[in-house]
Design a protein around this motif. Structure first.
Motif, mmCIF file in Angstrom:
data_model
loop_
_atom_site.group_PDB
_atom_site.id
_atom_site.type_symbol
_atom_site.label_atom_id
_atom_site.label_comp_id
_atom_site.label_asym_id
_atom_site.label_seq_id
_atom_site.Cartn_x
_atom_site.Cartn_y
_atom_site.Cartn_z
ATOM 1 N N MET A 24 -3.072 -6.312 10.620
ATOM 2 C CA MET A 24 -2.569 -7.189 9.553
ATOM 3 C C MET A 24 -2.066 -8.532 10.066
ATOM 4 O O MET A 24 -1.964 -9.486 9.297
ATOM 5 N N GLU A 25 -1.734 -8.575 11.335
ATOM 6 C CA GLU A 25 -1.015 -9.706 11.918
ATOM 7 C C GLU A 25 -1.638 -11.053 11.574
ATOM 8 O O GLU A 25 -2.828 -11.271 11.774
ATOM 9 N N ASN A 26 -0.833 -11.925 11.010
ATOM 10 C CA ASN A 26 -1.215 -13.293 10.637
ATOM 11 C C ASN A 26 -2.306 -13.365 9.575
ATOM 12 O O ASN A 26 -2.931 -14.404 9.401
ATOM 13 N N ARG A 27 -2.547 -12.250 8.872
ATOM 14 C CA ARG A 27 -3.596 -12.246 7.849
ATOM 15 C C ARG A 27 -3.138 -11.694 6.504
ATOM 16 O O ARG A 27 -3.685 -12.058 5.473
ATOM 17 N N LEU A 28 -2.166 -10.771 6.528
ATOM 18 C CA LEU A 28 -1.735 -10.111 5.302
ATOM 19 C C LEU A 28 -0.247 -10.293 5.070
ATOM 20 O O LEU A 28 0.523 -10.409 6.011
ATOM 21 N N VAL A 29 0.126 -10.300 3.799
ATOM 22 C CA VAL A 29 1.521 -10.252 3.379
ATOM 23 C C VAL A 29 1.640 -9.003 2.512
ATOM 24 O O VAL A 29 0.869 -8.824 1.560
ATOM 25 N N VAL A 30 2.590 -8.124 2.851
ATOM 26 C CA VAL A 30 2.722 -6.837 2.172
ATOM 27 C C VAL A 30 3.885 -6.877 1.181
ATOM 28 O O VAL A 30 5.006 -7.228 1.543
ATOM 29 N N ASP A 31 3.597 -6.481 -0.062
ATOM 30 C CA ASP A 31 4.641 -6.293 -1.058
ATOM 31 C C ASP A 31 4.744 -4.792 -1.279
ATOM 32 O O ASP A 31 3.879 -4.192 -1.942
ATOM 33 N N PRO A 32 5.779 -4.144 -0.735
ATOM 34 C CA PRO A 32 5.878 -2.686 -0.801
ATOM 35 C C PRO A 32 6.116 -2.140 -2.207
ATOM 36 O O PRO A 32 6.023 -0.937 -2.417
ATOM 37 N N ALA A 33 6.417 -2.985 -3.160
ATOM 38 C CA ALA A 33 6.658 -2.526 -4.535
ATOM 39 C C ALA A 33 5.351 -2.408 -5.320
ATOM 40 O O ALA A 33 5.349 -1.858 -6.425
ATOM 41 N N LEU A 34 4.242 -2.918 -4.767
ATOM 42 C CA LEU A 34 2.975 -2.961 -5.504
ATOM 43 C C LEU A 34 1.897 -2.131 -4.823
ATOM 44 O O LEU A 34 1.989 -1.802 -3.648
ATOM 45 N N SER A 35 0.837 -1.847 -5.585
ATOM 46 C CA SER A 35 -0.318 -1.093 -5.090
ATOM 47 C C SER A 35 -1.597 -1.710 -5.614
ATOM 48 O O SER A 35 -1.609 -2.257 -6.722
ATOM 49 N N TYR A 36 -2.658 -1.570 -4.848
ATOM 50 C CA TYR A 36 -4.015 -1.918 -5.280
ATOM 51 C C TYR A 36 -4.139 -3.332 -5.842
ATOM 52 O O TYR A 36 -4.594 -3.537 -6.970
ATOM 53 N N LEU A 37 -3.746 -4.306 -5.053
ATOM 54 C CA LEU A 37 -3.862 -5.704 -5.473
ATOM 55 C C LEU A 37 -5.264 -6.271 -5.220
ATOM 56 O O LEU A 37 -5.616 -7.306 -5.766
ATOM 57 N N LEU A 38 -6.043 -5.604 -4.363
ATOM 58 C CA LEU A 38 -7.318 -6.144 -3.909
ATOM 59 C C LEU A 38 -8.523 -5.533 -4.620
ATOM 60 O O LEU A 38 -8.484 -4.398 -5.057
ATOM 61 N N THR A 83 -1.224 -20.172 6.789
ATOM 62 C CA THR A 83 0.006 -20.278 6.005
ATOM 63 C C THR A 83 0.155 -19.063 5.098
ATOM 64 O O THR A 83 -0.814 -18.328 4.860
ATOM 65 N N ALA A 84 1.350 -18.869 4.559
ATOM 66 C CA ALA A 84 1.620 -17.728 3.688
ATOM 67 C C ALA A 84 0.717 -17.735 2.459
ATOM 68 O O ALA A 84 0.313 -16.688 1.970
ATOM 69 N N THR A 85 0.367 -18.902 1.949
ATOM 70 C CA THR A 85 -0.490 -18.971 0.765
ATOM 71 C C THR A 85 -1.942 -18.629 1.097
ATOM 72 O O THR A 85 -2.692 -18.251 0.212
ATOM 73 N N GLU A 86 -2.337 -18.771 2.353
ATOM 74 C CA GLU A 86 -3.701 -18.438 2.765
ATOM 75 C C GLU A 86 -3.856 -16.956 3.091
ATOM 76 O O GLU A 86 -4.972 -16.451 3.152
ATOM 77 N N LYS A 87 -2.751 -16.284 3.311
ATOM 78 C CA LYS A 87 -2.803 -14.871 3.669
ATOM 79 C C LYS A 87 -3.135 -14.026 2.439
ATOM 80 O O LYS A 87 -2.823 -14.386 1.312
ATOM 81 N N VAL A 88 -3.764 -12.889 2.699
ATOM 82 C CA VAL A 88 -4.115 -11.946 1.642
ATOM 83 C C VAL A 88 -2.860 -11.149 1.280
ATOM 84 O O VAL A 88 -2.191 -10.607 2.158
ATOM 85 N N HIS A 89 -2.530 -11.105 -0.002
ATOM 86 C CA HIS A 89 -1.377 -10.333 -0.466
ATOM 87 C C HIS A 89 -1.838 -8.923 -0.830
ATOM 88 O O HIS A 89 -2.806 -8.766 -1.585
ATOM 89 N N VAL A 90 -1.144 -7.931 -0.266
ATOM 90 C CA VAL A 90 -1.496 -6.527 -0.474
ATOM 91 C C VAL A 90 -0.265 -5.729 -0.872
ATOM 92 O O VAL A 90 0.866 -6.144 -0.619
ATOM 93 N N GLY A 91 -0.517 -4.578 -1.472
ATOM 94 C CA GLY A 91 0.543 -3.631 -1.770
ATOM 95 C C GLY A 91 0.638 -2.592 -0.669
ATOM 96 O O GLY A 91 -0.045 -2.693 0.350
ATOM 97 N N TRP A 92 1.452 -1.576 -0.887
ATOM 98 C CA TRP A 92 1.654 -0.562 0.154
ATOM 99 C C TRP A 92 0.459 0.366 0.308
ATOM 100 O O TRP A 92 0.325 1.058 1.297
ATOM 101 N N ARG A 93 -0.452 0.372 -0.672
ATOM 102 C CA ARG A 93 -1.720 1.096 -0.563
ATOM 103 C C ARG A 93 -2.795 0.232 -1.195
ATOM 104 O O ARG A 93 -2.553 -0.465 -2.190
ATOM 105 N N GLU A 94 -3.981 0.264 -0.591
ATOM 106 C CA GLU A 94 -5.070 -0.617 -1.025
ATOM 107 C C GLU A 94 -6.421 0.038 -0.826
ATOM 108 O O GLU A 94 -6.581 0.918 0.016
#
Length: 144
Positions: free
Chosen positions: A128-142, A2-13
């Motif tokens: 990334m498929e089925n594992r990550l959600v990308v927020d292009p406005a953010l960086s270094y979330l991990l 599910t979307a809540t289980e996916k890792v949220h990332v920015g455009w660079r990590e």
């Protein structure tokens, strides 16, 4: 997943590639690229127990060639890849483990000299498929 289980990332990590002994590497998260790629120099092919392997070096820290990591990986295949500039290049494909946000999974990655690029690694959408959600406005979330 599910979307809540996916890792949220920015455009660079900051990611890790533990199978290659790379604790941290700055990557551009690129949903426009299908294939992932890592900076690789002095690629040498060799045979181990009848299988094709490669030895290569990488500089995982951008603009710091003093940090040099020797990597070994089994070759999955070799094929032509078209870069964002339209150049075709015959590349080695390897499989390795990606670490991101406390989770890890196998990815396929190509080897190429990225010394003229801003990032030592490009994370493509198949990794990334089925594992990550990308927020292009953010960086270094991990914390890899």
């Amino acid at each position: 997943m599910t979307a809540t289980e996916k890792v949220h990332v920015g455009w660079r990590e900051w990611l890790s590639l533990p199978d290659l002994d790379i604790a941290q590497i700055k990557a551009k998260v690129d949903t426009g690229a299908r294939t992932s790629c890592i900076h690789a120099l002095d690629i040498e092919e060799y045979t181990e127990q009848g299988e094709t392997w490669v030895k290569f070096y990488t500089h995982p820290v951008q603009e710091n060639e003093d940090v040099r990591v020797e990597c070994h990986a089994k070759v999955k295949k070799r094929k032509f890849v078209t870069s964002s500039s339209g150049q075709k290049e015959l590349r080695y494909f390897i499989e390795t483990t990606l670490g991101a946000g406390g989770k890890s999974w196998p990815i396929e990655i190509t080897l190429s000299n990225r010394s003229t690029m801003k990032f030592r690694m490009l994370l493509g959408r198949t990794a990334m498929e089925n594992r990550l959600v990308v927020d292009p406005a953010l960086s270094y979330l991990l914390n890899s």
